[in-house]
Structures are given as C-alpha cells and as structure tokens.
Design an enzyme around this catalytic site. Structure first.
Site, PDB file in Angstrom:
ATOM      1  N   HIS A  19      41.251  41.061  49.136  1.00 26.84           N
ATOM      2  CA  HIS A  19      40.731  41.681  47.913  1.00 26.84           C
ATOM      3  C   HIS A  19      39.591  40.838  47.337  1.00 26.84           C
ATOM      4  O   HIS A  19      38.505  41.363  47.020  1.00 26.84           O
ATOM      5  CB  HIS A  19      41.870  41.808  46.903  1.00 26.84           C
ATOM      6  CG  HIS A  19      41.452  42.353  45.572  1.00 26.84           C
ATOM      7  ND1 HIS A  19      41.624  43.656  45.213  1.00 26.84           N
ATOM      8  CD2 HIS A  19      40.870  41.742  44.498  1.00 26.84           C
ATOM      9  CE1 HIS A  19      41.164  43.851  43.991  1.00 26.84           C
ATOM     10  NE2 HIS A  19      40.704  42.701  43.523  1.00 26.84           N
ATOM     11  N   GLU A  20      39.829  39.545  47.225  1.00 27.05           N
ATOM     12  CA  GLU A  20      38.808  38.666  46.663  1.00 27.05           C
ATOM     13  C   GLU A  20      37.597  38.549  47.587  1.00 27.05           C
ATOM     14  O   GLU A  20      36.463  38.398  47.119  1.00 27.05           O
ATOM     15  CB  GLU A  20      39.409  37.279  46.394  1.00 27.05           C
ATOM     16  CG  GLU A  20      40.510  37.272  45.352  1.00 27.05           C
ATOM     17  CD  GLU A  20      40.035  37.758  43.989  1.00 27.05           C
ATOM     18  OE1 GLU A  20      38.857  37.497  43.643  1.00 27.05           O
ATOM     19  OE2 GLU A  20      40.821  38.426  43.288  1.00 27.05           O
TER      20      GLU A  20
END
Length: 445
Positions: A19-20
């Site tokens: 996600h990051e």
C-alpha cells in the site's frame, strides 16, 4: 500460536508495505521528494539512502510500514527544492498520490488471484449433497448428486468457484438461476433458487448451508489395513472405493462406519471398485467393546473420504482475467455489505478486528499455500476498500477534501480540515473498539 503470529505479521507487513509503495511510486513520478520508506515501525535496524535522497529503512516492528514525504519546503529553499514538496503539487497530482495506495492493494489482489489460476489447484467438483427438507434448495428441486454447472448464467469450474459465485446473491436475496446436470448424466436443467437474503457474519451460519446447498459427502475409500484384521481376511485392499455395504448403496464415510459398528460378528456384503472393476466380497466385523463396554463391530481398516476432484489451472491471460473479475466482485460485495450495515440490514458483528484476522491467517496458513494466498488477496481488498472510505485520517478522507477543493476552487480552510480530522479520529476509534469487541465475543463464545 507461533504460526498464527508469523502468518499474521507477514500478511500485515506485505499488504501495508505494498500500500505504501503505491504512494511512493506515484509520488516519485510526480516529482515529490520522499524522505523515508520504512518497512516496519519503531527502532530502525538497517537503513541506506539512495541517490534521490530517500532513506530506505528496516524497522523493528514488522507490522506494516510507512512513507514520509516532504510536505512543505524548508525555509530558504530555492524554487527547484520547493517544487519537490507534496503540498506544492497540483490537485490532480496530490489526488493521484493519495489514490495510489488503495489502488496498489487492489492490484496486489488481482496478482494474488491470478497466481492461484497459474499455479493450478485440485478442488472438489461442484456436486451437491441432498438438500434438507424445507430448504430453498429442496423447494427448487435440487437433488443429491446434481452437478452445478452455472450460477446466474456464469459457468463454475469447481465447488470453490461455486461458493464464490453463490455468496453474494445468497446474501442479497431474490431468485438465483442454477444450471445443473442430474446424477448419472442426462440433459442439464435450469432451476430457480429463491432465497430471502440475510447476514453473513463470520461467526454466523453458512448462507449456503442455510439455503440447503452443500458439497456431496465423500465416498468411503479404504486406507491402511491392520495386518490380520477382518478387512484383510475378506480380501479388501487399500485404495478400494466402497460402492455398497450391508445393502446400502453409495454410503457416506459416517454411514459405513455406523453400519460396521452395528453388525458385530455378522457377515456384511460389500461391493468395491478396484482398478476400474467392481468386486463383490463379504466381511465379518469382529466384536470389540466400545468406550462403555458395549459390543461393536470393527474390521481393522482406516476409512478415508474420496471426492471427485477437478484441476483448476488457467493460462496467463485467463488467470489475469480471473484476478480482475474476483477483485471487482469482492470489492463490490464489500461495498454493498458496508452499505447494508449503515442501513441496518446487516449486523455490525461482521466487522472483524486484528484477533479474528490473525486467527484466519493462522488457519489458512495451516491449510496450505493456496488458502493463504486467497486470504492475502481478501485482506488486501479489505485494506484498499477501507482506505477509500470518505473518513478523514484515511486516504478517502484526503480525497474528500480534494473534491471539496476542486468544487470551491481553493484549498479547504485549516480549521475545517482540523475539525474533520477530529471527527475522523473519533470514527476510527469507534470502529476499532467495535472490531475489538466483536473479536473478544468470538474468542470467548
């Protein structure tokens, strides 16, 4: 317990880091300076700085990760350095950077589901058990041994695929068109399954079982024989598939065990299939006491379950197509369930916290690689959908502020943003408290 913790830590670390990385990748493409990308939280165990000035770090707590960007240019920065700040980027660029995180999770889910198609798995064929009287399946005319071919016109390859296709319409309610092939062959027929719809709580009843839909019970297959036992003396062998015993045709494993137990010292006719040929034999269960001293029959063999299996293996393009379809379907299902929770049509017991997620991580890891990959895909979708909710503090909250900015033609005032952040914190705290409460209830009930 150790496997559960490791499976949970790996899942959370992988999904949050991915996600990051979505935020990071788009930020770099938009010219934002990324100060740090950390895998994990807490004390930094290892780090290095790349040529762009980004510090890559491995931290002590392996429960996710984070990206730290340059929000505002430092005092005295020149024009080139100022353009690297996130808040100096255009509305479209900022929106793309924020949206990239949830989209990365959905992309990961597509890749995970596609990998299952490429790997290929042996799955039970979609052959149905006899539905209980009074259930929607019984009223629709389904019979034991029917092979499920299509759900609402969509072909199903296996029982796993069938469950996937049935879950959403069963929860939604209404009429479901089922194409089935009768046991023993024959022309396919289309039946209408009418269901009321309902809940799908993790600790609640299975919607398929409530509708009377179940997988046919495994047929008994003989495993290891005890030397000198009644089964060996009767001429039975490991690998024999039991077609009939004691006059009962196509018995289930439990039915076969019950028949043998109920006839100590009495000869039982048994018909088995061995190497494609049928053999008729006779076995006499030996008399043995059960746990309470009552006489029961035993033949000295390990009885195993055997189900018709199909191999679900797809090519690259079909695997990717399956990944997209499953991700879109599950995303839509998640959003519909959230909407029904808001309207009160679905119980809030469906909200799960880290304890339940960790438990599922351990369960699927023990079952094998394929179930664990499916679990990772499902949680990745959940993270993506959750972060898209228009709640301040989440990515969706930032996108909401950007939408307001686009409508107003100027940035949202700081006081409005701060008020929104406080509301977001309160909502997230309430959501987390409810999730932990549901976890504790499941744990102790």
């Amino acid at each position: 317990m150790v496997l559960t913790l490791l499976a949970f830590a790996f899942a959370l670390g992988l999904l949050v880091t991915f996600h990051e990385f979505g935020h990071y990748w788009v930020a770099r493409r938009c010219g934002v300076r990324v100060l740090r990308f950390s895998v994990g939280f807490g004390r930094i165990l290892w780090q290095r700085t790349d040529r762009h000035g980004t510090q890559w770090a491995l931290s002590a707590i392996p429960l996710g990760g984070y990206v730290k960007m340059l929000d505002e240019p430092p005092a005295g920065a020149d024009e080139a350095a100022s353009r690297e700040a996130f808040n100096r980027k255009s509305l479209g660029q900022r929106s793309a950077i924020v949206l990239a995180g949830p989209l990365a999770n959905l992309l990961l889910a597509i890749l995970l589901y596609a990998s299952l198609g490429l790997m290929g798995t042996l799955e039970p064929a979609a052959i149905l058990s006899t539905p209980a009287a009074g259930t929607p399946a019984a009223r629709a005319g389904l019979a034991g041994g029917d092979e499920l071919l299509r759900v609402d016109g969509v072909p199903v390859r296996s029982w796993t695929d069938a469950r996937w296709r049935l879950l959403d319409p069963l929860v939604r309610g209404g009429d479901i068109a089922l194409d089935v092939r009768p046991a023993g062959g024959g022309a396919p027929r289309t039946l209408q399954l009418r269901v009321r719809g309902g809940d799908a709580a993790p600790d609640g009843p299975d919607p398929l079982a409530e509708a009377g839909l179940g997988l046919v019970e495994p047929r008994p297959m003989l495993g290891e024989l005890i030397p000198g036992g009644a089964a060996e003396e009767a001429g039975l062998r490991a690998g024999d598939l039991v077609e009939a015993i004691g006059g009962v045709e196509q018995p289930s494993v439990s039915a076969m065990v019950d028949i043998i137990s109920a006839h100590p010292g009495q000869a039982l006719p048994v018909r088995v299939r061995r190497d494609g040929a049928e053999l008729s034999l006779s076995v006499t269960p030996r008399i043995q006491p059960d746990g309470e001293g009552a006489p029961v029959g035993r033949i000295g063999v390990l009885v195993q379950g055997e189900r018709p299996m199909v191999e679900a293996r797809l090519g690259l393009l079909d695997s990717l197509r399956q990944g997209v379809v499953r991700t879109v379907d599950m995303t839509g299902f998640s959003l519909r369930m959230m909407g029904r929770m808001v309207l009160g049509d679905v119980s809030l017991r469906n909200i799960s916290g880290p304890v339940t997620i960790a438990d599922y991580a351990g369960q699927t890891a023990r079952q094998g690689l394929e179930p664990y990959i499916g679990f990772l895909a499902l949680i990745s979708i959940s993270i993506g959908v959750l972060n898209l909710l228009p709640i301040p503090m989440l990515d969706g909250g930032h996108l909401l502020f950007y939408l307001i900015e686009a409508i107003r033609g100027r940035a949202v005032p700081d006081r409005m943003r701060e008020a929104g952040q406080r509301v977001g914190v309160a909502l997230l705290f309430g959501l987390m408290s409810l999730a932990f409460f549901n976890d504790l209830v499941r744990l102790f009930s």
